[in-house]
Scaffold this motif. Structure first.
Motif, PDB file in Angstrom:
ATOM      1  N   LEU A   1       0.813  -1.202   0.000  1.00 63.29           N
ATOM      2  CA  LEU A   1       0.000   0.000   0.000  1.00 63.29           C
ATOM      3  C   LEU A   1       0.854   1.262   0.000  1.00 63.29           C
ATOM      4  CD1 LEU A   1      -2.806  -1.252   2.347  1.00 63.29           C
ATOM      5  CD2 LEU A   1      -3.186  -0.256   0.093  1.00 63.29           C
ATOM      6  N   LYS A   2       0.330   2.268  -0.664  1.00 61.73           N
ATOM      7  CA  LYS A   2       0.997   3.557  -0.789  1.00 61.73           C
ATOM      8  C   LYS A   2       0.105   4.639  -0.180  1.00 61.73           C
ATOM      9  CE  LYS A   2       2.847   2.122  -5.289  1.00 61.73           C
ATOM     10  NZ  LYS A   2       2.940   2.467  -6.736  1.00 61.73           N
ATOM     11  N   PRO A   3       0.680   5.753   0.229  1.00 65.77           N
ATOM     12  CA  PRO A   3      -0.154   6.842   0.761  1.00 65.77           C
ATOM     13  C   PRO A   3      -1.240   7.285  -0.220  1.00 65.77           C
ATOM     14  CG  PRO A   3       2.123   7.224   1.327  1.00 65.77           C
ATOM     15  CD  PRO A   3       2.108   6.029   0.428  1.00 65.77           C
ATOM     16  N   GLU A   4      -0.952   7.209  -1.511  1.00 62.72           N
ATOM     17  CA  GLU A   4      -1.956   7.622  -2.505  1.00 62.72           C
ATOM     18  C   GLU A   4      -3.113   6.637  -2.627  1.00 62.72           C
ATOM     19  OE1 GLU A   4       1.367   7.351  -2.929  1.00 62.72           O
ATOM     20  OE2 GLU A   4       1.859   6.653  -4.975  1.00 62.72           O
ATOM     21  N   ASP A   5      -3.037   5.505  -1.943  1.00 59.53           N
ATOM     22  CA  ASP A   5      -4.172   4.586  -1.891  1.00 59.53           C
ATOM     23  C   ASP A   5      -5.189   4.992  -0.822  1.00 59.53           C
ATOM     24  OD1 ASP A   5      -1.830   1.919  -2.378  1.00 59.53           O
ATOM     25  OD2 ASP A   5      -3.196   2.767  -3.880  1.00 59.53           O
ATOM     26  N   THR A   6      -4.852   5.994  -0.038  1.00 65.97           N
ATOM     27  CA  THR A   6      -5.765   6.469   1.001  1.00 65.97           C
ATOM     28  C   THR A   6      -7.070   6.953   0.394  1.00 65.97           C
ATOM     29  OG1 THR A   6      -3.996   7.083   2.534  1.00 65.97           O
ATOM     30  CG2 THR A   6      -6.109   8.209   2.800  1.00 65.97           C
ATOM     31  N   ALA A   7      -8.170   6.386   0.842  1.00 65.34           N
ATOM     32  CA  ALA A   7      -9.482   6.707   0.285  1.00 65.34           C
ATOM     33  C   ALA A   7     -10.550   5.934   1.054  1.00 65.34           C
ATOM     34  CB  ALA A   7      -9.548   6.334  -1.190  1.00 65.34           C
ATOM     35  N   VAL A   8     -11.785   6.294   0.776  1.00 68.83           N
ATOM     36  CA  VAL A   8     -12.902   5.444   1.180  1.00 68.83           C
ATOM     37  C   VAL A   8     -13.136   4.459   0.046  1.00 68.83           C
ATOM     38  CG1 VAL A   8     -15.340   5.328   1.804  1.00 68.83           C
ATOM     39  CG2 VAL A   8     -13.925   7.253   2.585  1.00 68.83           C
ATOM     40  N   TYR A   9     -13.192   3.186   0.387  1.00 67.68           N
ATOM     41  CA  TYR A   9     -13.356   2.136  -0.612  1.00 67.68           C
ATOM     42  C   TYR A   9     -14.791   1.619  -0.572  1.00 67.68           C
ATOM     43  CZ  TYR A   9      -8.408   1.983  -1.663  1.00 67.68           C
ATOM     44  OH  TYR A   9      -7.141   2.305  -2.088  1.00 67.68           O
ATOM     45  N   TYR A  10     -15.369   1.510  -1.764  1.00 69.39           N
ATOM     46  CA  TYR A  10     -16.747   1.080  -1.916  1.00 69.39           C
ATOM     47  C   TYR A  10     -16.823  -0.161  -2.790  1.00 69.39           C
ATOM     48  CZ  TYR A  10     -17.793   5.919  -0.547  1.00 69.39           C
ATOM     49  OH  TYR A  10     -17.868   7.124   0.110  1.00 69.39           O
ATOM     50  N   CYS A  11     -17.710  -1.066  -2.450  1.00 69.93           N
ATOM     51  CA  CYS A  11     -18.028  -2.151  -3.364  1.00 69.93           C
ATOM     52  C   CYS A  11     -19.368  -1.821  -4.034  1.00 69.93           C
ATOM     53  CB  CYS A  11     -18.085  -3.502  -2.672  1.00 69.93           C
ATOM     54  SG  CYS A  11     -19.373  -3.695  -1.426  1.00 69.93           S
ATOM     55  N   ALA A  12     -19.532  -2.369  -5.222  1.00 70.53           N
ATOM     56  CA  ALA A  12     -20.735  -2.099  -5.998  1.00 70.53           C
ATOM     57  C   ALA A  12     -21.113  -3.342  -6.784  1.00 70.53           C
ATOM     58  CB  ALA A  12     -20.516  -0.918  -6.936  1.00 70.53           C
ATOM     59  N   ALA A  13     -22.403  -3.487  -7.038  1.00 66.55           N
ATOM     60  CA  ALA A  13     -22.913  -4.634  -7.784  1.00 66.55           C
ATOM     61  C   ALA A  13     -23.752  -4.148  -8.950  1.00 66.55           C
ATOM     62  CB  ALA A  13     -23.757  -5.517  -6.871  1.00 66.55           C
ATOM     63  N   GLY A  14     -23.588  -4.802 -10.083  1.00 64.37           N
ATOM     64  CA  GLY A  14     -24.386  -4.421 -11.235  1.00 64.37           C
ATOM     65  C   GLY A  14     -24.447  -5.522 -12.269  1.00 64.37           C
ATOM     66  N   LYS A  15     -25.446  -5.417 -13.123  1.00 60.47           N
ATOM     67  CA  LYS A  15     -25.550  -6.343 -14.260  1.00 60.47           C
ATOM     68  C   LYS A  15     -24.767  -5.701 -15.409  1.00 60.47           C
ATOM     69  CE  LYS A  15     -28.464  -9.438 -12.551  1.00 60.47           C
ATOM     70  NZ  LYS A  15     -28.175 -10.886 -12.493  1.00 60.47           N
ATOM     71  N   VAL A  16     -23.474  -5.725 -15.270  1.00 61.98           N
ATOM     72  CA  VAL A  16     -22.595  -4.969 -16.154  1.00 61.98           C
ATOM     73  C   VAL A  16     -21.944  -5.898 -17.161  1.00 61.98           C
ATOM     74  CG1 VAL A  16     -20.665  -3.367 -16.273  1.00 61.98           C
ATOM     75  CG2 VAL A  16     -22.127  -3.403 -14.238  1.00 61.98           C
ATOM     76  N   ALA A  17     -22.176  -5.620 -18.433  1.00 55.66           N
ATOM     77  CA  ALA A  17     -21.481  -6.376 -19.470  1.00 55.66           C
ATOM     78  C   ALA A  17     -20.390  -5.525 -20.107  1.00 55.66           C
ATOM     79  CB  ALA A  17     -22.469  -6.850 -20.525  1.00 55.66           C
ATOM     80  N   PHE A  18     -20.675  -4.230 -20.241  1.00 54.28           N
ATOM     81  CA  PHE A  18     -19.715  -3.284 -20.776  1.00 54.28           C
ATOM     82  C   PHE A  18     -19.674  -2.071 -19.855  1.00 54.28           C
ATOM     83  CE2 PHE A  18     -19.136  -5.586 -24.622  1.00 54.28           C
ATOM     84  CZ  PHE A  18     -20.367  -6.152 -24.917  1.00 54.28           C
ATOM     85  N   GLY A  19     -18.608  -1.327 -19.946  1.00 51.40           N
ATOM     86  CA  GLY A  19     -18.525  -0.104 -19.145  1.00 51.40           C
ATOM     87  C   GLY A  19     -18.359  -0.370 -17.669  1.00 51.40           C
ATOM     88  N   ILE A  20     -17.494  -1.326 -17.342  1.00 54.33           N
ATOM     89  CA  ILE A  20     -17.360  -1.719 -15.938  1.00 54.33           C
ATOM     90  C   ILE A  20     -16.766  -0.610 -15.082  1.00 54.33           C
ATOM     91  CG2 ILE A  20     -17.188  -4.169 -16.447  1.00 54.33           C
ATOM     92  CD1 ILE A  20     -14.144  -3.922 -16.110  1.00 54.33           C
ATOM     93  N   THR A  21     -16.129   0.367 -15.692  1.00 53.38           N
ATOM     94  CA  THR A  21     -15.522   1.444 -14.920  1.00 53.38           C
ATOM     95  C   THR A  21     -16.495   2.565 -14.602  1.00 53.38           C
ATOM     96  OG1 THR A  21     -14.778   2.656 -16.863  1.00 53.38           O
ATOM     97  CG2 THR A  21     -13.304   0.957 -16.020  1.00 53.38           C
ATOM     98  N   ARG A  22     -17.672   2.519 -15.170  1.00 50.78           N
ATOM     99  CA  ARG A  22     -18.631   3.620 -15.025  1.00 50.78           C
ATOM    100  C   ARG A  22     -19.558   3.379 -13.841  1.00 50.78           C
ATOM    101  NH1 ARG A  22     -21.358   4.996 -20.631  1.00 50.78           N
ATOM    102  NH2 ARG A  22     -22.216   6.618 -19.273  1.00 50.78           N
ATOM    103  N   MET A  23     -19.615   4.346 -12.947  1.00 51.99           N
ATOM    104  CA  MET A  23     -20.411   4.222 -11.736  1.00 51.99           C
ATOM    105  C   MET A  23     -21.883   3.990 -12.029  1.00 51.99           C
ATOM    106  SD  MET A  23     -18.802   7.170  -9.282  1.00 51.99           S
ATOM    107  CE  MET A  23     -20.249   7.042  -8.229  1.00 51.99           C
ATOM    108  N   ASN A  24     -22.413   4.639 -13.045  1.00 50.99           N
ATOM    109  CA  ASN A  24     -23.851   4.542 -13.277  1.00 50.99           C
ATOM    110  C   ASN A  24     -24.266   3.207 -13.863  1.00 50.99           C
ATOM    111  OD1 ASN A  24     -22.921   4.897 -15.843  1.00 50.99           O
ATOM    112  ND2 ASN A  24     -23.977   6.819 -16.235  1.00 50.99           N
ATOM    113  N   ASN A  25     -23.324   2.325 -14.108  1.00 51.18           N
ATOM    114  CA  ASN A  25     -23.662   0.973 -14.545  1.00 51.18           C
ATOM    115  C   ASN A  25     -23.873   0.017 -13.375  1.00 51.18           C
ATOM    116  OD1 ASN A  25     -23.729   1.487 -17.285  1.00 51.18           O
ATOM    117  ND2 ASN A  25     -21.551   1.042 -17.564  1.00 51.18           N
ATOM    118  N   TYR A  26     -23.694   0.519 -12.176  1.00 52.74           N
ATOM    119  CA  TYR A  26     -23.849  -0.320 -10.986  1.00 52.74           C
ATOM    120  C   TYR A  26     -25.144   0.057 -10.267  1.00 52.74           C
ATOM    121  CZ  TYR A  26     -19.074  -1.814 -11.767  1.00 52.74           C
ATOM    122  OH  TYR A  26     -17.940  -2.356 -12.319  1.00 52.74           O
ATOM    123  N   ASN A  27     -25.870  -0.970  -9.851  1.00 51.61           N
ATOM    124  CA  ASN A  27     -27.180  -0.758  -9.257  1.00 51.61           C
ATOM    125  C   ASN A  27     -27.124  -0.557  -7.745  1.00 51.61           C
ATOM    126  OD1 ASN A  27     -27.504  -3.118 -11.547  1.00 51.61           O
ATOM    127  ND2 ASN A  27     -29.026  -1.499 -11.727  1.00 51.61           N
TER     128      ASN A  27
END
Length: 123
Positions: free
Chosen positions: A85-111
């Motif tokens: 781990l590096k200091p730049e990894d400091t953050a709040v980490y979230y898990c998300a679930a979605g029926k994602v086939a494409f665009g896995i990096t996009r937040m609005n694809n997760y339900n």
């Protein structure tokens, strides 16, 4: 009611490790794409990596070789093993679930989203 509950965050020194968990309920976990996102203070939430229902994983370049995503469909749980781990990894980490086939990096694809867990890496 769908719930995603992250745990395992904390304070760690640079070079250390943490393992985050995300316990899911209220959904057929094995049929969802699961993603990890993070948000550092003053920055936008960003995609870290994800795993398909078949176990195919994807990571952003900044965490490749250091982070490992896995899932246990029998336990309805998603994991994020974070090493070196590096200091730049400091953050709040979230898990998300979605029926994602494409665009896995996009937040609005997760339900569904968890409430987040704080990871702080000291230098």
């Amino acid at each position: 009611q769908v719930q995603l509950v992250e745990s395992g965050g904390g304070l760690v020194q640079a070079g250390g490790s943490l393992r985050l968990s995300c316990a899911a309920s209220g959904l057929t976990f094995s049929t969802y794409y699961m993603g990890w996102f993070r948000q550092a203070p003053g920055k936008e939430r960003e995609f870290v990596g994800g795993i398909s229902w078949t176990g195919t994983v994807y990571y952003v370049d900044s965490v490749k070789g250091r982070f490992t995503i896995s899932r246990d469909n029998a336990k309805n749980t998603l994991y994020l093993q974070m090493n070196y781990l590096k200091p730049e990894d400091t953050a709040v980490y979230y898990c998300a679930a979605g029926k994602v086939a494409f665009g896995i990096t996009r937040m609005n694809n997760y339900n569904y989203w968890g409430q987040g867990t704080q990871v702080t890496v000291s230098s």
